[in-house]
Motif scaffolding. Structure first.
Motif, PDB file in Angstrom:
ATOM      1  N   LEU A   8       0.860  -1.336   0.005  1.00 30.67           N
ATOM      2  CA  LEU A   8      -0.074   0.053   0.016  1.00 30.67           C
ATOM      3  C   LEU A   8       0.841   1.215  -0.090  1.00 30.67           C
ATOM      4  CD1 LEU A   8      -2.910   1.063   0.165  1.00 30.67           C
ATOM      5  CD2 LEU A   8      -3.048   0.925   2.716  1.00 30.67           C
ATOM      6  N   TYR A   9       1.949   1.049   0.594  1.00 28.85           N
ATOM      7  CA  TYR A   9       2.910   2.295   0.611  1.00 28.85           C
ATOM      8  C   TYR A   9       4.203   2.194   0.181  1.00 28.85           C
ATOM      9  CZ  TYR A   9      -0.478   2.856   4.419  1.00 28.85           C
ATOM     10  OH  TYR A   9      -1.956   2.935   5.241  1.00 28.85           O
ATOM     11  N   ARG A 152      -9.875  -0.070  -1.264  1.00 28.75           N
ATOM     12  CA  ARG A 152      -9.474   0.931  -2.443  1.00 28.75           C
ATOM     13  C   ARG A 152      -7.679   0.589  -2.224  1.00 28.75           C
ATOM     14  NH1 ARG A 152      -9.551   6.888  -0.589  1.00 28.75           N
ATOM     15  NH2 ARG A 152      -7.850   6.218   0.532  1.00 28.75           N
ATOM     16  N   GLU A 153      -7.285   0.598  -3.365  1.00 24.26           N
ATOM     17  CA  GLU A 153      -5.577   0.041  -3.540  1.00 24.26           C
ATOM     18  C   GLU A 153      -4.797   1.358  -4.065  1.00 24.26           C
ATOM     19  OE1 GLU A 153      -4.696  -3.267  -5.853  1.00 24.26           O
ATOM     20  OE2 GLU A 153      -6.792  -4.095  -5.781  1.00 24.26           O
ATOM     21  N   ARG A 154      -3.663   1.362  -3.911  1.00 26.38           N
ATOM     22  CA  ARG A 154      -2.712   2.355  -3.878  1.00 26.38           C
ATOM     23  C   ARG A 154      -2.986   3.359  -5.202  1.00 26.38           C
ATOM     24  NH1 ARG A 154       2.728   0.044  -4.296  1.00 26.38           N
ATOM     25  NH2 ARG A 154       2.605   0.578  -6.384  1.00 26.38           N
ATOM     26  N   PHE A 244      -2.481  -4.175   0.786  1.00 26.96           N
ATOM     27  CA  PHE A 244      -2.564  -3.629  -0.379  1.00 26.96           C
ATOM     28  C   PHE A 244      -3.471  -2.907  -0.767  1.00 26.96           C
ATOM     29  CE2 PHE A 244      -5.307  -7.255  -0.557  1.00 26.96           C
ATOM     30  CZ  PHE A 244      -6.265  -7.015  -1.566  1.00 26.96           C
ATOM     31  N   ALA A 245      -4.560  -2.760   0.177  1.00 29.84           N
ATOM     32  CA  ALA A 245      -5.724  -1.751   0.126  1.00 29.84           C
ATOM     33  C   ALA A 245      -5.930  -1.284   1.571  1.00 29.84           C
ATOM     34  CB  ALA A 245      -6.959  -2.358  -0.575  1.00 29.84           C
ATOM     35  N   VAL A 246      -6.921  -0.088   1.574  1.00 28.64           N
ATOM     36  CA  VAL A 246      -7.643   0.173   2.695  1.00 28.64           C
ATOM     37  C   VAL A 246      -9.054  -0.012   2.663  1.00 28.64           C
ATOM     38  CG1 VAL A 246      -5.862   2.011   3.309  1.00 28.64           C
ATOM     39  CG2 VAL A 246      -7.999   2.674   1.837  1.00 28.64           C
ATOM     40  N   MET A 247      -9.802  -0.072   3.867  1.00 30.35           N
ATOM     41  CA  MET A 247     -11.073  -0.623   3.921  1.00 30.35           C
ATOM     42  C   MET A 247     -12.073   0.670   4.013  1.00 30.35           C
ATOM     43  SD  MET A 247     -10.812  -3.331   7.125  1.00 30.35           S
ATOM     44  CE  MET A 247      -9.916  -4.790   7.194  1.00 30.35           C
ATOM     45  N   GLY A 248     -12.948   0.324   3.163  1.00 27.44           N
ATOM     46  CA  GLY A 248     -13.999   1.532   3.182  1.00 27.44           C
ATOM     47  C   GLY A 248     -15.457   0.982   3.210  1.00 27.44           C
TER      48      GLY A 248
END
Length: 287
Positions: A8-9, A152-154, A244-248
């Protein structure tokens, strides 16, 4: 650094500098274990705090089944017309253990008492995470059909987690299903109990209910591991688990950090559980 660069970063100047600095030591290592220290550090940098490196021994320990009779499964208790379902963390490489988790959930939600319940408390205050797929499928009778979560990915691309009847899926990947006789329960108020121990998949449960009508959260801020993990193995059996992604949530709000409750109440002494039950009872139909 194929693999870690999916983190992700892993698009920051700090990441580029760390890779450049690490390459000589990685290439000069005499064996794969000689790379573990650097790989562990790079894993955290690429994926963040929720990412980690596992030695072959760590992987072997995780692959062990739960002790006989000790598979954590959802449980239910009733206080008048309000039901409390405790959703424990669960992490297993064994499908038969995942099946036990889902069967326990199905038994709860297909009961006659569940159908006559006026509202639910969903307690994830001790849920430290694990397999979010199993947990969301287990709770599918309480979730509205449709998109319940977004990843949502990078690069900004998004993908939907969808609940339909007794199944859960992510994109083209079916996460599982409850037995066919398990159907959606009538819409009822839901109070969620959370704590600082609630992490990862436990936080995903909270996010999946966010935006659903008649849902409120009680307790304290969660651990803040609201990223989605995947991973890969090294030739010697070591493994990288990488965010690899953040939760929404279903409304398009994304979370990087702890989830604050709607009402801050101490979950350690039972106050949050009591507050959630009282709120549910007050919002029950015909209350």
């Amino acid at each position: 650094m194929a693999g870690l660069d999916e983190g992700l970063y892993a698009d920051s100047p700090e990441w580029d500098a760390a890779v450049t600095e690490s390459l000589p030591d990685l290439y000069s290592a005499k064996n794969i274990p000689g790379t573990y220290r650097l790989l562990s550090s790079l894993t955290k940098l690429a994926g963040g705090a929720h990412s980690f490196f596992s030695t072959p021994a760590d992987v072997a320990a995780w692959e062990q089944p739960y002790p006989s009779g000790h598979v954590p499964v959802p449980t239910v208790s009733y206080d008048g017309s309000v039901a409390t379902v405790v959703v424990p963390g669960f992490s297993s490489a064994h499908q038969d253990e995942a099946d036990l988790y889902l069967e326990a959930a199905a038994e709860i939600f297909t009961s006659e008492r569940a159908r006559s319940t006026c509202g639910w408390v969903v307690d994830v205050s001790a849920n430290t995470g694990g397999d979010l797929r199993v947990m969301l499928v287990a709770l599918s009778p309480l979730l509205d059909d449709g998109v319940v979560e977004v990843f949502r990915e990078r690069d900004g691309s998004t993908s939907d987690v969808v609940v339909h009847a007794n199944t859960g899926s992510w994109g083209d990947e079916v996460w599982g299903e409850l037995p066919a006789e398990t159907t959606k329960l009538p819409s009822r108020p839901i109070g969620i109990v959370q704590s600082g121990a609630t992490a990862s998949a436990g936080e995903s449960v909270i996010i999946a209910f966010t935006g659903q009508e008649d849902v409120a959260t009680f307790g304290s801020a969660t651990a803040g591991f609201t990223t989605v993990n995947d991973g890969f193995e090294l030739p010697d059996g070591a493994a990288v688990t990488l965010s690899f992604a953040v939760m929404g949530d279903r409304e398009g709000n994304f979370y990087e950090g702890p989830l604050a409750p709607d009402r801050e109440v101490d979950p350690a002494d039972g106050s949050a559980q009591s507050a959630a039950r009282e709120w549910v009872a007050d919002h029950c139909p015909n209350s």
